[in-house]
Design a protein around this motif. Structure first.
Motif, PDB file in Angstrom:
ATOM      1  N   ALA A  19       2.382   1.714  -3.323  1.00  0.00           N
ATOM      2  CA  ALA A  19       1.378   2.181  -4.283  1.00  0.00           C
ATOM      3  C   ALA A  19       1.097   3.664  -4.093  1.00  0.00           C
ATOM      4  O   ALA A  19       0.948   4.407  -5.072  1.00  0.00           O
ATOM      5  CB  ALA A  19       0.094   1.374  -4.127  1.00  0.00           C
ATOM      6  N   GLN A  20       1.022   4.109  -2.844  1.00  0.00           N
ATOM      7  CA  GLN A  20       0.767   5.517  -2.569  1.00  0.00           C
ATOM      8  C   GLN A  20       1.926   6.388  -3.059  1.00  0.00           C
ATOM      9  O   GLN A  20       1.710   7.482  -3.587  1.00  0.00           O
ATOM     10  CB  GLN A  20       0.538   5.735  -1.069  1.00  0.00           C
ATOM     11  N   GLU A  21       3.152   5.904  -2.898  1.00  0.00           N
ATOM     12  CA  GLU A  21       4.304   6.665  -3.373  1.00  0.00           C
ATOM     13  C   GLU A  21       4.315   6.719  -4.896  1.00  0.00           C
ATOM     14  O   GLU A  21       4.599   7.763  -5.500  1.00  0.00           O
ATOM     15  CB  GLU A  21       5.604   6.036  -2.869  1.00  0.00           C
ATOM     16  N   SER A  22       3.973   5.593  -5.521  1.00  0.00           N
ATOM     17  CA  SER A  22       3.932   5.548  -6.982  1.00  0.00           C
ATOM     18  C   SER A  22       2.872   6.492  -7.528  1.00  0.00           C
ATOM     19  O   SER A  22       3.104   7.204  -8.515  1.00  0.00           O
ATOM     20  CB  SER A  22       3.651   4.109  -7.442  1.00  0.00           C
ATOM     21  N   LYS A  23       1.719   6.516  -6.864  1.00  0.00           N
ATOM     22  CA  LYS A  23       0.641   7.425  -7.272  1.00  0.00           C
ATOM     23  C   LYS A  23       1.091   8.885  -7.123  1.00  0.00           C
ATOM     24  O   LYS A  23       0.826   9.723  -8.006  1.00  0.00           O
ATOM     25  CB  LYS A  23      -0.591   7.164  -6.401  1.00  0.00           C
ATOM     26  N   GLN A  52      -7.108  18.685  -9.796  1.00  0.00           N
ATOM     27  CA  GLN A  52      -7.341  17.426 -10.496  1.00  0.00           C
ATOM     28  C   GLN A  52      -7.585  17.615 -11.990  1.00  0.00           C
ATOM     29  O   GLN A  52      -7.320  16.713 -12.787  1.00  0.00           O
ATOM     30  CB  GLN A  52      -8.531  16.688  -9.875  1.00  0.00           C
ATOM     31  N   PHE A  60      -5.742  16.792  -5.792  1.00  0.00           N
ATOM     32  CA  PHE A  60      -4.931  15.689  -5.289  1.00  0.00           C
ATOM     33  C   PHE A  60      -4.038  16.275  -4.192  1.00  0.00           C
ATOM     34  O   PHE A  60      -3.450  17.338  -4.379  1.00  0.00           O
ATOM     35  CB  PHE A  60      -4.029  15.107  -6.383  1.00  0.00           C
ATOM     36  N   GLU A 117       3.485   9.843  -9.877  1.00  0.00           N
ATOM     37  CA  GLU A 117       2.762   9.987 -11.153  1.00  0.00           C
ATOM     38  C   GLU A 117       2.084  11.360 -11.231  1.00  0.00           C
ATOM     39  O   GLU A 117       2.154  12.056 -12.255  1.00  0.00           O
ATOM     40  CB  GLU A 117       1.712   8.879 -11.269  1.00  0.00           C
ATOM     41  N   ILE A 118       1.452  11.786 -10.108  1.00  0.00           N
ATOM     42  CA  ILE A 118       0.765  13.086 -10.076  1.00  0.00           C
ATOM     43  C   ILE A 118       1.779  14.227 -10.211  1.00  0.00           C
ATOM     44  O   ILE A 118       1.566  15.177 -10.985  1.00  0.00           O
ATOM     45  CB  ILE A 118      -0.041  13.229  -8.770  1.00  0.00           C
ATOM     46  N   VAL A 151      -0.631  15.663  -2.416  1.00  0.00           N
ATOM     47  CA  VAL A 151       0.633  14.932  -2.406  1.00  0.00           C
ATOM     48  C   VAL A 151       1.490  15.488  -1.281  1.00  0.00           C
ATOM     49  O   VAL A 151       1.654  16.706  -1.163  1.00  0.00           O
ATOM     50  CB  VAL A 151       1.361  15.071  -3.758  1.00  0.00           C
ATOM     51  N   TYR A 208       0.978   9.904  -1.410  1.00  0.00           N
ATOM     52  CA  TYR A 208      -0.322  10.397  -1.883  1.00  0.00           C
ATOM     53  C   TYR A 208      -1.334  10.268  -0.751  1.00  0.00           C
ATOM     54  O   TYR A 208      -1.598   9.178  -0.260  1.00  0.00           O
ATOM     55  CB  TYR A 208      -0.783   9.601  -3.107  1.00  0.00           C
ATOM     56  N   TYR A 223       0.834  -1.210   0.000  1.00  0.00           N
ATOM     57  CA  TYR A 223       0.000   0.000   0.000  1.00  0.00           C
ATOM     58  C   TYR A 223       0.868   1.258   0.000  1.00  0.00           C
ATOM     59  O   TYR A 223       0.619   2.205  -0.762  1.00  0.00           O
ATOM     60  CB  TYR A 223      -0.909  -0.003   1.234  1.00  0.00           C
TER      61      TYR A 223
END
Length: 521
Positions: A20-24, A199, A182, A27-28, A184, A170, A17
């Motif tokens: 995934a939050q860091e990857s999201k 967004q 969003f 990406e943003i 971050v 994220y 998790y």
């Protein structure tokens, strides 16, 4: 076995998790950088910022102010007449908050390739005339990533946090004023900073930094508050989307700071000299001595906000006596002593008559080394010698110079060797009221007084209560006075002294109601 499997699943999925939050988040941020830069890389920029009329912090973001709460609590026990005065003082304080940044200008020069930044402040100075300027040079690292030169520019900020070395997270979506964002989080300077990215447009609209003041001036710490930067009115400048206006909010302040931004250049290299530091106020300090009559001189120390002035008298024995307001700064004191020695050669400084209580003795070592006798009014209240013993070195110095006869403090008037110490406020209502002193030289018909009447603001009479008190003593005792020398002047090239007839006229024009109010405080 079931417990082991459960722990394994929790650890595995929690790590998944977080990843995934860091990857999201990355990406943003990547999309936001692309939106702001249009696929270009920002390397250099020059920016000018002018402070606009300040705004009010929204009630939803305002937290109690300990100083205002203290004023309100004091009013509860005061009679109605004093309540009115305190309410008026509170209003003036809030007005001062609103006017504090008025007219300030900033020039920012940023080289992201080397990490060098230079910030030049220009602030109006009505008393000195014109603008006061100062310069700060930083090199961007994790400790200086949130300096104004960077936070003023969302392009630079996003570009810097997009590197792999910055920890990102994220936090999820948020809606503010019907806009979807969003959120971050980036770990900068050891704390998590919130980036609110639109967004729809992927423009950075808001930056929120949680702060902690562990030692507030008033009240108990820690005090938690937020600094918020709002980015407004984006425009395309040389292919970069940048804001034209910024509003800075602190939840512990009643007003916001509004800045108009003027983008001067992008990706244009600077000369290396732009990142050279300016001399600080101590390095700029100069002392100049001018003769005002036979045996009397005025020494002016310039380079700081106020030009400090001392009166110098050469007696019949050739010794120099100095009347001044010594600071707790050994650099200033050494420069003044060096200037006197340079001007008068082998004549030694025998006495220094100080108009205010001494805040420190170690900084006066240069005088004591020359066996100069320092005379000053006593410190009172919480700063008195009996109560103030906080520094063993200061205490040791005080004991030593007193035993050598090099330090004398007084709380009563005296006259010797052609010098009279006049105590302007012999009756003091409060324990911590300082002793106000003026020195009268009867043979020269001169008075040395702690005040600074000379300024570029022609609308400011700026008469201190001490001036009126001195005037009353001169009149009541029929002292023969021809010149007044003051401890300071806001402007350069001010008169070295004031003739008594001009001083008389100045006092007669002062607002006596303000003086009477001060006496009744």
């Amino acid at each position: 076995m079931k417990h082991f499997v459960l722990v394994f699943i929790l650890v595995f999925f929690s790590g998944f998790y977080v990843k995934a939050q860091e990857s999201k988040a990355r990406e943003i941020v990547k999309l936001a950088v692309k939106k702001h830069t249009l696929d270009k890389k920002l390397e250099f920029y020059e920016l000018k910022a002018d402070y606009d009329k300040q705004g009010k912090v929204p009630a939803s973001l305002t937290q109690p102010d300990p100083l205002l709460e203290l004023i309100d609590s004091m009013m509860e026990s005061l009679p109605d007449s004093e309540k009115v005065e305190l309410i008026e003082a509170k209003k003036h304080m809030l007005d001062d908050f609103e006017d504090f940044w008025a007219g300030q200008k900033e020039d920012h020069f940023v080289d992201l390739t080397s990490g060098a930044t230079a910030l030049i402040f220009r602030r109006p100075s009505p008393l000195r005339g014109g603008m006061d300027s100062s310069k700060v040079v930083y090199y961007i690292d994790n400790r200086h990533l949130l300096i104004e030169s960077i936070t003023n520019n969302p392009v630079a900020l996003l570009q810097l946090i997009s590197t792999d070395s910055t920890e990102l997270h994220y936090s999820g979506p948020s809606t503010i004023d019907n806009k979807d964002f969003f959120i971050v989080q980036a770990k900068v300077q050891g704390k998590w900073v919130d980036f609110y990215i639109d967004q729809k447009t992927y423009l950075l609209q808001r930056l929120t930094i949680s702060q902690v003041d562990n030692h507030p001036l008033i009240g108990k710490g820690p005090v938690h508050y937020k600094d918020i930067t709002l980015y407004k009115d984006y425009q395309n400048k040389a292919g970069f989307l940048v804001p034209q206006n910024i509003e800075e909010i602190s939840s512990r302040s009643p007003v916001t700071r509004r800045k108009k931004l003027m983008w001067v250049s992008f990706n244009k290299k600077f000369t290396t000299s732009i990142f050279d530091s300016w001399p600080n106020y101590m390095e700029k300090t100069k002392c100049k001595i001018e003769k005002i009559e036979e045996g009397l001189f005025v020494m002016e120390r310039s380079g700081d906000y106020i030009n400090a002035r001392s009166l110098l008298r050469v007696n019949h024995q050739g010794d120099v006596e100095m009347f001044g307001d010594l600071t707790n700064n050994d650099v200033f004191n050494k420069k003044e002593l060096e200037a006197v020695k340079l001007e008068f050669g082998k004549h030694r400084v025998k006495n220094v008559f100080n108009v205010n209580a001494l805040s420190g003795l170690l900084s006066l070592s240069c005088f004591f080394t020359e066996l100069t006798h320092v005379i000053a009014p006593k410190s009172v209240g919480i700063f008195s010698e009996e109560k103030l013993s906080y520094n063993p070195k200061e205490d040791s110095m005080r004991i030593a110079v007193r035993s050598e006869g090099l330090l004398t403090t007084f709380d009563k008037e005296f006259q010797n060797e052609g010098v009279a110490a006049l105590i302007l406020n012999p009756i003091r209502d409060y324990e911590n009221d300082n002793i106000w002193v003026a020195y009268y030289l009867p043979n020269e018909k001169v008075v040395y007084l702690d005040a600074n009447p000379y300024s570029a603001d022609k609308n400011s009479i700026n008469v201190r209560p001490s001036e009126k008190l001195l005037y009353d003593i001169i009149k009541s005792r029929a002292l023969k006075v021809e010149k007044i020398i003051f401890t300071g002047a806001y402007m350069n090239n001010a008169p070295l002294f004031m003739k008594f007839e001009d001083f008389d006229d100045r006092i007669k024009k002062m607002d006596l109601s303000a003086f009477e109010k001060w006496k009744k405080r």
